[in-house]
Design an enzyme around this catalytic site. Sequence first.
Site, PDB file in Angstrom:
ATOM      1  N   ASP A  13      -0.529  24.677 -29.000  1.00 58.61           N
ATOM      2  CA  ASP A  13      -2.285  24.173 -28.887  1.00 58.61           C
ATOM      3  C   ASP A  13      -2.830  24.468 -30.484  1.00 58.61           C
ATOM      4  O   ASP A  13      -2.417  26.016 -31.450  1.00 58.61           O
ATOM      5  CB  ASP A  13      -3.360  25.309 -28.036  1.00 58.61           C
ATOM      6  CG  ASP A  13      -5.027  25.141 -28.814  1.00 58.61           C
ATOM      7  OD1 ASP A  13      -4.853  23.387 -28.897  1.00 58.61           O
ATOM      8  OD2 ASP A  13      -5.801  25.481 -28.537  1.00 58.61           O
ATOM      9  N   SER A  14      -3.756  24.471 -31.288  1.00 55.31           N
ATOM     10  CA  SER A  14      -4.534  25.028 -32.754  1.00 55.31           C
ATOM     11  C   SER A  14      -4.330  26.885 -32.569  1.00 55.31           C
ATOM     12  O   SER A  14      -4.850  26.951 -33.169  1.00 55.31           O
ATOM     13  CB  SER A  14      -5.628  24.166 -33.368  1.00 55.31           C
ATOM     14  OG  SER A  14      -6.208  24.308 -32.300  1.00 55.31           O
ATOM     15  N   TYR A  45      -8.023  22.627 -35.107  1.00 54.63           N
ATOM     16  CA  TYR A  45      -7.301  20.825 -36.174  1.00 54.63           C
ATOM     17  C   TYR A  45      -8.212  19.523 -35.882  1.00 54.63           C
ATOM     18  O   TYR A  45      -8.224  19.368 -36.690  1.00 54.63           O
ATOM     19  CB  TYR A  45      -6.323  20.791 -35.123  1.00 54.63           C
ATOM     20  CG  TYR A  45      -4.931  21.746 -34.988  1.00 54.63           C
ATOM     21  CD1 TYR A  45      -4.429  22.797 -35.753  1.00 54.63           C
ATOM     22  CD2 TYR A  45      -3.468  21.142 -34.878  1.00 54.63           C
ATOM     23  CE1 TYR A  45      -3.469  23.082 -36.261  1.00 54.63           C
ATOM     24  CE2 TYR A  45      -2.390  21.916 -34.696  1.00 54.63           C
ATOM     25  CZ  TYR A  45      -2.392  22.882 -35.497  1.00 54.63           C
ATOM     26  OH  TYR A  45      -1.247  23.781 -35.636  1.00 54.63           O
ATOM     27  N   GLY A  46      -9.799  20.052 -35.283  1.00 54.73           N
ATOM     28  CA  GLY A  46     -10.666  18.461 -34.865  1.00 54.73           C
ATOM     29  C   GLY A  46     -10.970  18.201 -35.862  1.00 54.73           C
ATOM     30  O   GLY A  46     -11.614  17.625 -36.272  1.00 54.73           O
ATOM     31  N   CYS A  76      -3.269  20.508 -26.037  1.00 52.46           N
ATOM     32  CA  CYS A  76      -4.472  20.404 -27.551  1.00 52.46           C
ATOM     33  C   CYS A  76      -5.151  18.859 -27.135  1.00 52.46           C
ATOM     34  O   CYS A  76      -3.714  17.484 -27.230  1.00 52.46           O
ATOM     35  CB  CYS A  76      -4.094  20.512 -27.829  1.00 52.46           C
ATOM     36  SG  CYS A  76      -4.856  19.515 -29.743  1.00 52.46           S
ATOM     37  N   ASN A  77      -6.024  18.346 -26.990  1.00 54.08           N
ATOM     38  CA  ASN A  77      -5.960  17.240 -27.405  1.00 54.08           C
ATOM     39  C   ASN A  77      -6.273  16.731 -28.323  1.00 54.08           C
ATOM     40  O   ASN A  77      -6.663  15.341 -28.610  1.00 54.08           O
ATOM     41  CB  ASN A  77      -7.760  16.898 -26.510  1.00 54.08           C
ATOM     42  CG  ASN A  77      -7.778  17.621 -24.821  1.00 54.08           C
ATOM     43  OD1 ASN A  77      -8.568  16.885 -23.781  1.00 54.08           O
ATOM     44  ND2 ASN A  77      -7.695  19.229 -25.357  1.00 54.08           N
ATOM     45  N   THR A  78      -6.230  17.586 -29.192  1.00 50.74           N
ATOM     46  CA  THR A  78      -6.268  16.307 -30.521  1.00 50.74           C
ATOM     47  C   THR A  78      -5.470  16.260 -31.434  1.00 50.74           C
ATOM     48  O   THR A  78      -5.262  15.002 -31.759  1.00 50.74           O
ATOM     49  CB  THR A  78      -7.417  17.670 -31.881  1.00 50.74           C
ATOM     50  OG1 THR A  78      -8.283  18.288 -31.540  1.00 50.74           O
ATOM     51  CG2 THR A  78      -7.592  17.250 -33.177  1.00 50.74           C
ATOM     52  N   GLU A 155     -13.093  30.992 -30.229  1.00 51.08           N
ATOM     53  CA  GLU A 155     -11.915  31.622 -31.386  1.00 51.08           C
ATOM     54  C   GLU A 155     -12.467  32.675 -31.452  1.00 51.08           C
ATOM     55  O   GLU A 155     -11.586  33.684 -31.887  1.00 51.08           O
ATOM     56  CB  GLU A 155     -11.305  30.738 -32.174  1.00 51.08           C
ATOM     57  CG  GLU A 155     -10.367  29.648 -32.305  1.00 51.08           C
ATOM     58  CD  GLU A 155      -8.920  30.275 -31.853  1.00 51.08           C
ATOM     59  OE1 GLU A 155      -8.613  31.087 -32.679  1.00 51.08           O
ATOM     60  OE2 GLU A 155      -8.337  29.488 -31.164  1.00 51.08           O
ATOM     61  N   CYS A 189     -11.038  19.494 -24.484  1.00 48.49           N
ATOM     62  CA  CYS A 189     -10.997  20.091 -25.566  1.00 48.49           C
ATOM     63  C   CYS A 189     -10.434  21.674 -24.622  1.00 48.49           C
ATOM     64  O   CYS A 189     -10.949  21.960 -24.474  1.00 48.49           O
ATOM     65  CB  CYS A 189     -11.480  20.581 -26.180  1.00 48.49           C
ATOM     66  SG  CYS A 189     -10.720  22.048 -27.787  1.00 48.49           S
ATOM     67  N   THR A 190      -9.141  21.669 -25.158  1.00 53.46           N
ATOM     68  CA  THR A 190      -8.797  22.549 -24.410  1.00 53.46           C
ATOM     69  C   THR A 190      -9.657  24.515 -24.272  1.00 53.46           C
ATOM     70  O   THR A 190      -9.186  25.335 -24.008  1.00 53.46           O
ATOM     71  CB  THR A 190      -7.013  22.874 -24.125  1.00 53.46           C
ATOM     72  OG1 THR A 190      -7.088  23.360 -25.681  1.00 53.46           O
ATOM     73  CG2 THR A 190      -6.382  21.828 -23.714  1.00 53.46           C
ATOM     74  N   HIS A 191     -10.395  24.184 -25.861  1.00 57.48           N
ATOM     75  CA  HIS A 191     -10.973  25.615 -25.823  1.00 57.48           C
ATOM     76  C   HIS A 191     -12.225  25.896 -25.043  1.00 57.48           C
ATOM     77  O   HIS A 191     -12.484  26.392 -24.525  1.00 57.48           O
ATOM     78  CB  HIS A 191     -11.195  25.679 -26.857  1.00 57.48           C
ATOM     79  CG  HIS A 191     -10.866  26.077 -28.537  1.00 57.48           C
ATOM     80  ND1 HIS A 191      -9.341  25.334 -28.520  1.00 57.48           N
ATOM     81  CD2 HIS A 191      -9.775  27.206 -28.429  1.00 57.48           C
ATOM     82  CE1 HIS A 191      -8.647  26.261 -29.609  1.00 57.48           C
ATOM     83  NE2 HIS A 191      -9.600  27.104 -29.816  1.00 57.48           N
TER      84      HIS A 191
HETATM   85  N1  DGL Z   1      -8.330  22.345 -28.652  1.00 57.33           N
HETATM   86  C1  DGL Z   1      -7.484  21.555 -29.351  1.00 57.33           C
HETATM   87  C2  DGL Z   1      -8.093  20.216 -28.729  1.00 57.33           C
HETATM   88  O1  DGL Z   1      -8.212  20.382 -27.281  1.00 57.33           O
HETATM   89  C3  DGL Z   1      -7.771  21.778 -30.581  1.00 57.33           C
HETATM   90  C4  DGL Z   1      -9.050  22.459 -31.265  1.00 57.33           C
HETATM   91  C5  DGL Z   1      -9.086  22.013 -32.644  1.00 57.33           C
HETATM   92  O2  DGL Z   1      -8.458  22.932 -33.381  1.00 57.33           O
HETATM   93  O3  DGL Z   1     -10.246  22.010 -33.269  1.00 57.33           O
HETATM   94  O4  DGL Z   1      -8.859  20.035 -29.223  1.00 57.33           O
END
Ligand code: DGL
Length: 271
Positions: A13-14, A45-46, A76-78, A155, A189-191
């Site tokens: 993931d990011s 990353y998003g 990571c969804n992104t 984060e 988003c996994t966060h």
């Molecule tokens: N956790 C990631 C997701 O599921 C990326 C979040 C990010 O870095 O913007 O999209």
Amino acid sequence: MIDRDKKPIGIFDSGLGGLTVLREIIKSLPNEDFIYFGDSKRAPYGTKSRETITNFAFQDVRFLLNKGVKALVVACNTISSNSIDEIRNNFEVPVIEVIGPGSRTGVSTTNNGKVAVIGTEATVVSNAYVKKIHEINNDIKVFQKSCPLFVPIAEEGQHLWDSEITLLAARMYLDEMLETGADVLILGCTHYPLLKKAISRVLGNKMKIVDSAKSTAAELASIFSDEDAKNKEKGKISIFTSDSREKFLPMSKAILGNEDFTVEQVNIEKY
Ligand code: DGL
């Protein structure tokens, strides 16, 4: 079916969000070894372009392949929504992503055919959830919203996950989603599961929260044969981050609880 062997499964993931997926995967596959990579140095990353997201993802994949992984989980969804085809076309390893499992859970959970999705800007713009949900059921109404503050908050550290600041941000983003009449909110988003308490406080009992962690874990478990699994010892968990180990370690503990794991820093730009 893939045979269980001594090779680890790679998850990335990011940043630390993908650990919410790893947490569920360990429950389904406790005897497997896992290598997790979180690119905290370059998160989020998003907010980045598709090209940058794909370039970063390729480096993440090369690092994990270098460690000898037998399968990859794009937690990571992104990346799943922007770069999955490129990853599958360029690397010869089974790849599991998170948009399909999250969409299937969302569709099976809604009672009124209205589903809201929150995610990063890049995930929302890609329309990956809208397309996947409509592949499953074209009659579902999908509402999307990006929540760019959620990833930096997650984060920053566990002291913020259930804080007043998070609650304020959740109100700002989610009031609009509540007005849609959707009865399900997909955490795309996994966060975001890390902020679930604050998100739930805003939603009350008006929307059910779903995320892709459990269904992604079930999908991964379904491609591995169960032979000998019960006789094996508990698997090893090795975590790598591109940024400070000292910062990643306590947050990993907060997410993975009593699991044993190691955390090391890696220079991802080398890959
Ligand atoms: N956790 C990631 C997701 O599921 C990326 C979040 C990010 O870095 O913007 O999209």
